[in-house]
Design a protein around this motif. Sequence first.
Motif, PDB file in Angstrom:
ATOM      1  N   ARG A  82      56.817   8.779  -8.688  1.00 24.94           N
ATOM      2  CA  ARG A  82      56.304   7.534  -8.092  1.00 24.94           C
ATOM      3  C   ARG A  82      54.972   7.734  -7.394  1.00 24.94           C
ATOM      4  O   ARG A  82      54.216   6.772  -7.185  1.00 24.94           O
ATOM      5  CB  ARG A  82      57.332   6.959  -7.116  1.00 24.94           C
ATOM      6  CG  ARG A  82      58.603   6.475  -7.771  1.00 24.94           C
ATOM      7  CD  ARG A  82      59.455   5.648  -6.817  1.00 24.94           C
ATOM      8  NE  ARG A  82      59.834   6.378  -5.628  1.00 24.94           N
ATOM      9  CZ  ARG A  82      59.726   5.892  -4.385  1.00 24.94           C
ATOM     10  NH1 ARG A  82      59.234   4.679  -4.192  1.00 24.94           N
ATOM     11  NH2 ARG A  82      60.106   6.603  -3.341  1.00 24.94           N
ATOM     12  N   VAL A 101      51.982   4.530  -7.145  1.00 25.90           N
ATOM     13  CA  VAL A 101      51.833   3.714  -5.933  1.00 25.90           C
ATOM     14  C   VAL A 101      50.647   4.230  -5.125  1.00 25.90           C
ATOM     15  O   VAL A 101      50.328   5.419  -5.177  1.00 25.90           O
ATOM     16  CB  VAL A 101      53.118   3.748  -5.070  1.00 25.90           C
ATOM     17  CG1 VAL A 101      54.299   3.205  -5.856  1.00 25.90           C
ATOM     18  CG2 VAL A 101      53.402   5.144  -4.561  1.00 25.90           C
ATOM     19  N   LYS A 125      56.109   1.996   3.243  1.00 25.52           N
ATOM     20  CA  LYS A 125      56.688   0.920   2.431  1.00 25.52           C
ATOM     21  C   LYS A 125      57.484   1.438   1.239  1.00 25.52           C
ATOM     22  O   LYS A 125      58.554   0.916   0.924  1.00 25.52           O
ATOM     23  CB  LYS A 125      55.565  -0.003   1.935  1.00 25.52           C
ATOM     24  CG  LYS A 125      56.039  -1.150   1.056  1.00 25.52           C
ATOM     25  CD  LYS A 125      54.856  -1.988   0.573  1.00 25.52           C
ATOM     26  CE  LYS A 125      55.323  -3.118  -0.339  1.00 25.52           C
ATOM     27  NZ  LYS A 125      54.177  -3.929  -0.847  1.00 25.52           N
ATOM     28  N   GLU A 126      56.974   2.466   0.573  1.00 23.67           N
ATOM     29  CA  GLU A 126      57.572   2.915  -0.683  1.00 23.67           C
ATOM     30  C   GLU A 126      58.619   4.012  -0.515  1.00 23.67           C
ATOM     31  O   GLU A 126      59.267   4.405  -1.483  1.00 23.67           O
ATOM     32  CB  GLU A 126      56.466   3.421  -1.629  1.00 23.67           C
ATOM     33  CG  GLU A 126      55.371   2.414  -1.920  1.00 23.67           C
ATOM     34  CD  GLU A 126      55.859   1.249  -2.764  1.00 23.67           C
ATOM     35  OE1 GLU A 126      56.949   1.372  -3.365  1.00 23.67           O
ATOM     36  OE2 GLU A 126      55.163   0.219  -2.822  1.00 23.67           O
ATOM     37  N   ASP A 141      61.933  10.773  -0.641  1.00 25.27           N
ATOM     38  CA  ASP A 141      61.650  10.074  -1.901  1.00 25.27           C
ATOM     39  C   ASP A 141      62.805   9.111  -2.149  1.00 25.27           C
ATOM     40  O   ASP A 141      63.773   9.439  -2.827  1.00 25.27           O
ATOM     41  CB  ASP A 141      61.501  11.062  -3.056  1.00 25.27           C
ATOM     42  CG  ASP A 141      61.254  10.364  -4.395  1.00 25.27           C
ATOM     43  OD1 ASP A 141      60.845   9.185  -4.377  1.00 25.27           O
ATOM     44  OD2 ASP A 141      61.476  10.998  -5.454  1.00 25.27           O
ATOM     45  N   PRO A 174      63.209   4.960  -2.895  1.00 31.68           N
ATOM     46  CA  PRO A 174      62.643   3.613  -3.046  1.00 31.68           C
ATOM     47  C   PRO A 174      63.414   2.555  -2.271  1.00 31.68           C
ATOM     48  O   PRO A 174      62.903   1.452  -2.047  1.00 31.68           O
ATOM     49  CB  PRO A 174      62.728   3.371  -4.555  1.00 31.68           C
ATOM     50  CG  PRO A 174      63.779   4.310  -5.046  1.00 31.68           C
ATOM     51  CD  PRO A 174      63.717   5.504  -4.159  1.00 31.68           C
TER      52      PRO A 174
END
Length: 321
Positions: A30, A34, A176-177, A286, A288
Amino acid sequence: VTAHYENIRKKLSDTIIGSQCLTQKDWPPRMCTVPMRAYAEFTPRANPEKTSISSIVKPGINGFVPHIHPGMLYTGPNVHNPATSIPEGAIDVLAIVSNGRKFDDGKRRRLGSDEIVTGLGFEYGNLVPPGYCDGTYNSECRRNDNCLLSGQGDSRGCLLFESYSGWLVVTLPAVKEGIITAKIETWHIPNENHVTQGWQSVNNLGRRNLRGLDDMEDNVTAVYHYTDDEFDQEERLLRKQKPPDFCDAFKFEFAIDGKVSVWDKETFLANSKNPQRVVEIQTLLDDPRFTKEPKDVEVAMRMTGCGPTRKMFCLSHIYFA
């Protein structure tokens, strides 16, 4: 120029599909898709007082935060360096840019304390230059060596820490991610951290628990101020030494919003990736599903267990999204 940059961004995003970035196993895939942000200690760096790791450190005992030694010999505008004069008839790019931009004074913010408190045993490593080192013509940088006009700001700065250093606590804004990755160099050696030399416990509290906090802070900040030649000589000697092995009792602990994780030696080595020479990264988060909305996240880390063997780490970057 918004459309121009959006076009560049779209073309870059299109190249990600099927690229090595997504198949590389050294970081979460990711991270390739992102927008990532970071705080770092490498210089030169834009807005250095706002983008350093130390700028987001929660002040610890008696307000302690890591800071650079030695400081600048002087501040303010420099005498003119004739080597940087604009040739007659040439375009003065600096004048054009300055007339269209308001330069920020880069004031540093400080955050409140918490249960996990920043320790006293952190020192800048890799000869970080003092001053405002953003790589621009008029930056006030490295005015403490043999050539005060050079303004040379290149360094691979980092924050040294070991088992007696205590926690390093920072706040990452608007995560945010659910991605947090650290870049920790593991090859440093004990003599590089002058703050903790001679300590026998975390924050050296075993020897100082009857002393006031002011005395503790004075002891920590009274770091030896090197001359340029002494720095060069010590740097050469340090690089010839082999870093200590990981001790059997080694632990790397990190906390994300108060939730503590503990890695032993084997787990740390398994999670410490080496995508290229002198680059080691450790993914701390990590997930989401970590948050539905952007939020500030407290991240703390420390090493424990190695005591007198003094395994030494140096944190240079924290990446997040």
